[in-house]
Design an enzyme around this catalytic site. Structure first.
Site, PDB file in Angstrom:
ATOM      1  N   ALA A 134      20.038  40.891  53.833  1.00  0.00           N
ATOM      2  CA  ALA A 134      20.837  40.708  52.620  1.00  0.00           C
ATOM      3  C   ALA A 134      22.195  41.379  52.734  1.00  0.00           C
ATOM      4  O   ALA A 134      22.275  42.573  53.053  1.00  0.00           O
ATOM      5  CB  ALA A 134      20.094  41.265  51.408  1.00  0.00           C
ATOM      6  N   ALA A 175      26.693  45.102  60.060  1.00  0.00           N
ATOM      7  CA  ALA A 175      27.840  44.189  60.048  1.00  0.00           C
ATOM      8  C   ALA A 175      29.127  44.926  60.403  1.00  0.00           C
ATOM      9  O   ALA A 175      29.961  44.405  61.152  1.00  0.00           O
ATOM     10  CB  ALA A 175      27.966  43.515  58.685  1.00  0.00           C
ATOM     11  N   GLY A 220      21.699  49.008  55.046  1.00  0.00           N
ATOM     12  CA  GLY A 220      21.457  48.756  56.464  1.00  0.00           C
ATOM     13  C   GLY A 220      22.244  47.570  56.987  1.00  0.00           C
ATOM     14  O   GLY A 220      22.816  47.603  58.081  1.00  0.00           O
ATOM     15  N   CYS A 221      22.291  46.516  56.201  1.00  0.00           N
ATOM     16  CA  CYS A 221      23.006  45.310  56.617  1.00  0.00           C
ATOM     17  C   CYS A 221      24.513  45.559  56.690  1.00  0.00           C
ATOM     18  O   CYS A 221      25.197  45.017  57.561  1.00  0.00           O
ATOM     19  CB  CYS A 221      22.683  44.156  55.686  1.00  0.00           C
ATOM     20  SG  CYS A 221      20.918  43.702  55.741  1.00  0.00           S
ATOM     21  N   THR A 222      25.021  46.394  55.792  1.00  0.00           N
ATOM     22  CA  THR A 222      26.434  46.750  55.831  1.00  0.00           C
ATOM     23  C   THR A 222      26.738  47.560  57.083  1.00  0.00           C
ATOM     24  O   THR A 222      27.731  47.288  57.783  1.00  0.00           O
ATOM     25  CB  THR A 222      26.826  47.540  54.562  1.00  0.00           C
ATOM     26  OG1 THR A 222      26.613  46.694  53.425  1.00  0.00           O
ATOM     27  CG2 THR A 222      28.275  47.987  54.613  1.00  0.00           C
TER      28      THR A 222
END
Length: 166
Positions: A51, A61, A56-58
């Site tokens: 998401a 990325a 974590g995804c930030t």
């Protein structure tokens, strides 16, 4: 009365080195479309994340964006795939200054075909969800590296080491 044996978590079919990656066409955060087979002749890193705009995804990325120049210099294109809408991905790019290509797989068909969506354990419970995964393809679209259940923090540095780019 005996207790039934606990059922193992069923895993989606996963890609392995030597497999030809399934082709796809997905929308980007800018409204364009990316077709994987159109990238033949370049090495491609495809990573799947649950998401946009989560911690974590930030982290992941931003790490890929910071490494993009050196990865591109080595012939790699980086594609980040999530089930988010193109509009949410656009907000993600803007908010965090991302430079990688973000793709929307809202129906999760690509994730499923690549083994990056299915049953997984989350805090001890079996749930359906995105399995954080990274796959690297050669210039012919053949998988050279397949990593499933990766950690967001430190993953890009580990990937660079695994690819001999550290």
């Amino acid at each position: 009365m005996t207790q039934p044996a606990s059922q193992p978590v069923s895993q989606p079919a996963r890609l392995s080195p030597g497999d030809v990656a399934p082709d796809f066409t997905l929308p980007t955060d800018t409204g364009d479309q990316v077709t994987l087979s159109a990238l033949r002749g370049r090495k491609v890193v495809v990573y799947f994340y649950p998401a946009a705009m989560t911690p974590g995804c930030t982290t992941q990325a931003c790490d890929f964006s910071e490494s993009l120049g050196s990865l591109e210099a080595q012939g790699y294109t980086v594609l980040g795939v999530s089930p988010d809408s193109p509009e949410k991905l656009a907000r993600f790019r803007e908010r965090d200054g991302l430079s990688i290509t973000l793709l929307a797989d809202a129906d999760k068909q690509v994730m499923t075909a690549w083994g990056a969506f299915g049953e997984k354990k989350n805090y001890g419970k079996v749930v359906q969800g995105v399995i954080r995964s990274t796959l690297v393809l050669d210039e012919d679209g053949v998988v050279t590296l397949a990593q499933y259940n990766v950690r967001a923090t430190g993953h890009v540095a580990k990937l660079r080491r695994d690819l001999g780019l550290a």
